[in-house]
Motif scaffolding. Structure first.
Motif, PDB file in Angstrom:
ATOM      1  N   MET A 240       0.833  -1.202   0.000  1.00  0.00           N
ATOM      2  CA  MET A 240       0.000   0.000   0.000  1.00  0.00           C
ATOM      3  C   MET A 240       0.867   1.251   0.000  1.00  0.00           C
ATOM      4  SD  MET A 240      -3.311  -0.873   2.280  1.00  0.00           S
ATOM      5  CE  MET A 240      -2.383  -1.561   3.638  1.00  0.00           C
TER       6      MET A 240
ATOM      7  N   ALA B  92       1.410  -4.723   5.415  1.00  0.00           N
ATOM      8  CA  ALA B  92       0.632  -4.714   6.648  1.00  0.00           C
ATOM      9  C   ALA B  92      -0.615  -5.550   6.470  1.00  0.00           C
ATOM     10  CB  ALA B  92       0.254  -3.283   7.014  1.00  0.00           C
ATOM     11  N   LYS B  93      -0.951  -5.750   5.201  1.00  0.00           N
ATOM     12  CA  LYS B  93      -2.155  -6.521   4.917  1.00  0.00           C
ATOM     13  C   LYS B  93      -1.777  -7.982   4.918  1.00  0.00           C
ATOM     14  CE  LYS B  93      -5.529  -5.482   1.637  1.00  0.00           C
ATOM     15  NZ  LYS B  93      -5.769  -5.059   0.256  1.00  0.00           N
ATOM     16  N   ASN B  94      -2.041  -8.646   6.003  1.00  0.00           N
ATOM     17  CA  ASN B  94      -1.638 -10.046   6.076  1.00  0.00           C
ATOM     18  C   ASN B  94      -2.678 -10.899   5.353  1.00  0.00           C
ATOM     19  OD1 ASN B  94      -0.357 -12.378   6.725  1.00  0.00           O
ATOM     20  ND2 ASN B  94      -1.120 -12.444   8.826  1.00  0.00           N
ATOM     21  N   SER B  95      -2.917 -10.545   4.100  1.00  0.00           N
ATOM     22  CA  SER B  95      -3.967 -11.287   3.410  1.00  0.00           C
ATOM     23  C   SER B  95      -3.351 -12.290   2.446  1.00  0.00           C
ATOM     24  CB  SER B  95      -4.909 -10.340   2.676  1.00  0.00           C
ATOM     25  OG  SER B  95      -4.445 -10.095   1.379  1.00  0.00           O
ATOM     26  N   LEU B  96      -3.987 -13.423   2.426  1.00  0.00           N
ATOM     27  CA  LEU B  96      -3.471 -14.526   1.629  1.00  0.00           C
ATOM     28  C   LEU B  96      -3.526 -14.201   0.141  1.00  0.00           C
ATOM     29  CD1 LEU B  96      -2.492 -17.447   2.193  1.00  0.00           C
ATOM     30  CD2 LEU B  96      -4.707 -18.153   1.337  1.00  0.00           C
TER      31      LEU B  96
ATOM     32  N   SER C 164       4.988 -10.314   6.445  1.00  0.00           N
ATOM     33  CA  SER C 164       3.933  -9.404   6.883  1.00  0.00           C
ATOM     34  C   SER C 164       4.388  -8.629   8.113  1.00  0.00           C
ATOM     35  CB  SER C 164       2.640 -10.170   7.144  1.00  0.00           C
ATOM     36  OG  SER C 164       2.809 -11.064   8.193  1.00  0.00           O
ATOM     37  N   LYS C 165       3.959  -7.382   8.176  1.00  0.00           N
ATOM     38  CA  LYS C 165       4.323  -6.500   9.287  1.00  0.00           C
ATOM     39  C   LYS C 165       3.522  -6.884  10.511  1.00  0.00           C
ATOM     40  CE  LYS C 165       4.936  -2.507   6.296  1.00  0.00           C
ATOM     41  NZ  LYS C 165       4.271  -1.260   5.921  1.00  0.00           N
ATOM     42  N   PRO C 166       4.025  -6.753  11.703  1.00  0.00           N
ATOM     43  CA  PRO C 166       5.406  -6.386  11.994  1.00  0.00           C
ATOM     44  C   PRO C 166       6.342  -7.594  11.908  1.00  0.00           C
ATOM     45  CG  PRO C 166       4.121  -6.560  14.016  1.00  0.00           C
ATOM     46  CD  PRO C 166       3.202  -6.886  12.888  1.00  0.00           C
ATOM     47  N   PHE C 167       7.599  -7.346  11.571  1.00  0.00           N
ATOM     48  CA  PHE C 167       8.555  -8.453  11.458  1.00  0.00           C
ATOM     49  C   PHE C 167       9.829  -8.120  12.212  1.00  0.00           C
ATOM     50  CE2 PHE C 167       8.475  -5.788   7.621  1.00  0.00           C
ATOM     51  CZ  PHE C 167       9.674  -5.131   7.777  1.00  0.00           C
TER      52      PHE C 167
ATOM     53  N   ASP D  59       4.880 -18.738  13.102  1.00  0.00           N
ATOM     54  CA  ASP D  59       3.926 -18.021  13.947  1.00  0.00           C
ATOM     55  C   ASP D  59       3.670 -18.710  15.279  1.00  0.00           C
ATOM     56  OD1 ASP D  59       3.637 -15.936  12.331  1.00  0.00           O
ATOM     57  OD2 ASP D  59       1.752 -16.583  11.403  1.00  0.00           O
ATOM     58  N   ILE D  60       3.923 -20.015  15.303  1.00  0.00           N
ATOM     59  CA  ILE D  60       3.656 -20.747  16.538  1.00  0.00           C
ATOM     60  C   ILE D  60       4.502 -20.198  17.678  1.00  0.00           C
ATOM     61  CG2 ILE D  60       3.904 -22.988  17.661  1.00  0.00           C
ATOM     62  CD1 ILE D  60       3.183 -24.240  15.020  1.00  0.00           C
TER      63      ILE D  60
END
Lengths: 347, 224
Positions: free
Chosen positions: B53, B80-84, B100-103, B181-182
């Motif tokens: 974006m 920032a859009k954690n969209s698949l 994806s943010k934040p990293f 992510d776990i």
């Protein structure tokens, strides 16, 4: 448009009038019959005794007739009342049924059938207003959660990057470094809560609709392997009883989240050297972890209901699990049994 | 190595630049869509970090433009859009990675390192550092020409350290790198300690110097 009251009264008055109209010729006929009979019997000579006799006959006849018409009237009222009520309340029951089936999360406005009874029409209009108001408030709230978590993402990323940059500073003391580390910890929890809120909003907004056939058993096995680092770390004894090739229809991402959240929950709330039992049958998934006393079943699946400052959870994991289950009409459940917290999903 | 950071949040872009810039990397910035388009047309980069974006346009379009220019820069989408959908679309069009943010900055550095190696693997698939030699292609590690056997996690950790050399890396960043992510779901990163201990032992047994240092009790640094 008719009023509820008027509708009943009108019918009843009409019926009573009908009975009255019918009673006039009946009275006339019977009295004239008696009159004629007496005339013939006594040849118009009206003795005192004959007059008394006539009076008795007339009283008897009138009483009988009145009683008869009274019974007509009463019986008619009862029948009338029943049939009117049934028809009269029909729209009410229809509206009631629609309200009962109304689901706020679906965002579907309820459309009531037309009715010509003004009270019910008014009720329906008010209900429609109330419901559409609720839907718009709900949507606003949903949008807010969605936008807020979205907007938070970037500042969170900035804070994290700045803190990590600060950690690179060569002149840090142990204490300073660990303070930064603690801040990063808390920050990662905020990020996670944020991510989960976004996820909830997305599920509620009917995203992740695409479905495919999923081998639930394989997903569960993979998750167990993935979590092994963490369960081993707590020396948790994992007892698995998973049937092969349990196939479900669903979204890959959602199913993964569902499984991960339930397992995470069990591991996080287990002490060292405890036991976790994961069982998958054709009808249900059961995940048990050892515990001391029952939790509040009503509260568990609600947002932030279980989060406490002491644990690292987001307070949203089970809410997500519930939301995902609801999507596929599965039933999440909890009960406490023989020293185990038992979480289940019925397919 | 030149890196272009396309990110409208200046603060974030600066942090990334500050972390990555060293003797190996040179960072340039583009804060708007048009800025980014101009830069990719004029210059050649080794890696582009691309926010989706942007003021003035969508980052995906920049990616399409890159492909139509037949440029072969490695591209990592940071969104920032954690969209698949974005992720799939980006990777389909030709992005090399998605974050994806934040990293963690160290995670980004590892991804950049890996993308650059992959793009130019002809000459860079062997990493040499003093007596250490890593063959990325064959996934083998040699110390003093003697092969040492690492588990997949140890190998991943070693690469992570090398791509973040001279940087302090926190345990949580390592945990997230290893289990995704776990790692976020637990506050406990103790298992990382065991993997690192094993890695250190294997390296030092083979005669590799003590480059992997523990700092402040909970951080690590590959000091070279």
């Amino acid at each position: 448009m008719k009023h509820l009251m008027n509708l009943t009264i009108k019918r009843i008055i009409m019926y009573a009038g009908l009975v009255l109209v019918c009673s006039i010729p009946a009275y006339y006929f019977v009295i004239s019959l008696i009159w004629e009979f007496e005339m013939n019997e006594h040849n118009i000579i009206l003795t005192e005794e004959a007059a008394r006799h006539d009076r008795y006959v007339i009283i008897l006849a009138v009483t009988t007739l009145t009683t008869l018409f009274f019974v007509f009237l009463l019986g008619g009222f009862i029948l009338l009342n029943r049939s009117i009520s049934r028809r009269l309340w029909q729209p009410f029951y229809e509206s009631l049924d629609k309200i009962r089936n109304f689901d706020l999360t679906s965002g579907q406005q309820v459309i009531f059938d037309q009715t010509n009874i003004s009270e019910f029409a008014e009720l329906n209009i008010s209900l429609e207003k109330l419901i559409s108001g609720n839907i718009s408030v709900y949507n606003q709230q949903k949008e807010f959660a969605d936008n807020a978590s979205h907007e938070l993402q970037t500042p969170l990323a900035i804070i994290q990057s700045k803190l990590e940059l600060l950690q690179q500073n060569v002149s840090l003391t142990d204490e300073q470094y660990n303070n930064i580390e603690d801040a990063l910890h808390a920050l990662s929890r905020v990020s996670r809560i944020n991510k989960n809120l976004l996820m909830l909003a997305k599920i509620e907004n009917s995203q992740y609709l695409e479905k495919e056939r999923i081998d639930f058993s394989a997903f569960l096995q993979d998750a167990v392997i993935l979590f092994k680092n963490y369960s081993d770390n707590k020396k948790i004894e994992l007892q698995l009883n998973i049937i092969h090739e349990k196939i479900v229809e669903g979204n890959k991402i959602l199913i993964e989240i569902l499984i991960n959240n339930l397992i995470t929950n069990a591991i996080r709330h287990s002490g060292k050297h405890k036991k976790i039992i994961i069982k998958l049958t054709n009808d249900q998934l059961v995940i048990k972890n050892e515990g001391i006393s029952s939790l509040h079943p009503g509260q568990l699946f609600r947002r932030f209901a279980t989060a406490s400052s002491g644990d690292s959870g987001t307070g949203l994991g089970l809410a997500l699990a519930k939301q995902i289950s609801a999507r596929y009409n599965w039933k999440p459940g909890y009960h406490f049994e023989k020293g185990f917290h038992v979480f289940s999903i019925e397919f | 190595m030149k890196i272009l950071i396309v990110e409208d949040e200046k603060e974030l872009a600066e942090s990334i630049g500050a972390y990555l810039s060293d003797e190996d990397y040179l960072c340039e910035f583009a804060y708007t869509y048009n800025d980014a388009l101009e830069k990719i047309e004029l210059y050649q980069y080794d890696c582009i970090l691309l926010d989706i974006m942007l003021p003035g346009g969508n980052g995906i379009k920049i990616l399409e433009e890159l492909k139509s220019l037949k440029k072969h820069e490695g591209v990592i989408i940071i969104s920032a859009k954690n969209s698949l959908e974005d992720k799939i679309k980006g990777l389909q069009i030709g992005a090399d990675d998605y974050l994806s943010k934040p990293f963690h900055l160290s995670e980004l550095a590892a991804r950049v390192y890996s993308v650059i190696r992959r793009k130019n693997f002809n000459n860079l698939n062997i990493i040499e550092q003093n007596e250490l030699m890593i063959d990325l292609f064959g996934k083998t590690v040699l110390v003093n020409n003697q092969e040492i056997l690492l588990t997949k996690k140890e190998f991943d950790l070693l690469l992570y350290f090398i791509s973040n050399k001279n940087k302090v890396i926190s345990k949580s960043a390592l945990a997230q790198h290893i289990s995704g992510d776990i790692a976020d779901m637990f506050d406990n990163y103790d298992f990382i300690y065991a993997h690192i201990k094993n890695l250190k032992k294997k390296l030092s047994d083979a005669g590799y110097g003590n480059y992997l240092k523990t700092l402040y009790g909970t951080g690590y640094k590959w000091d070279i």
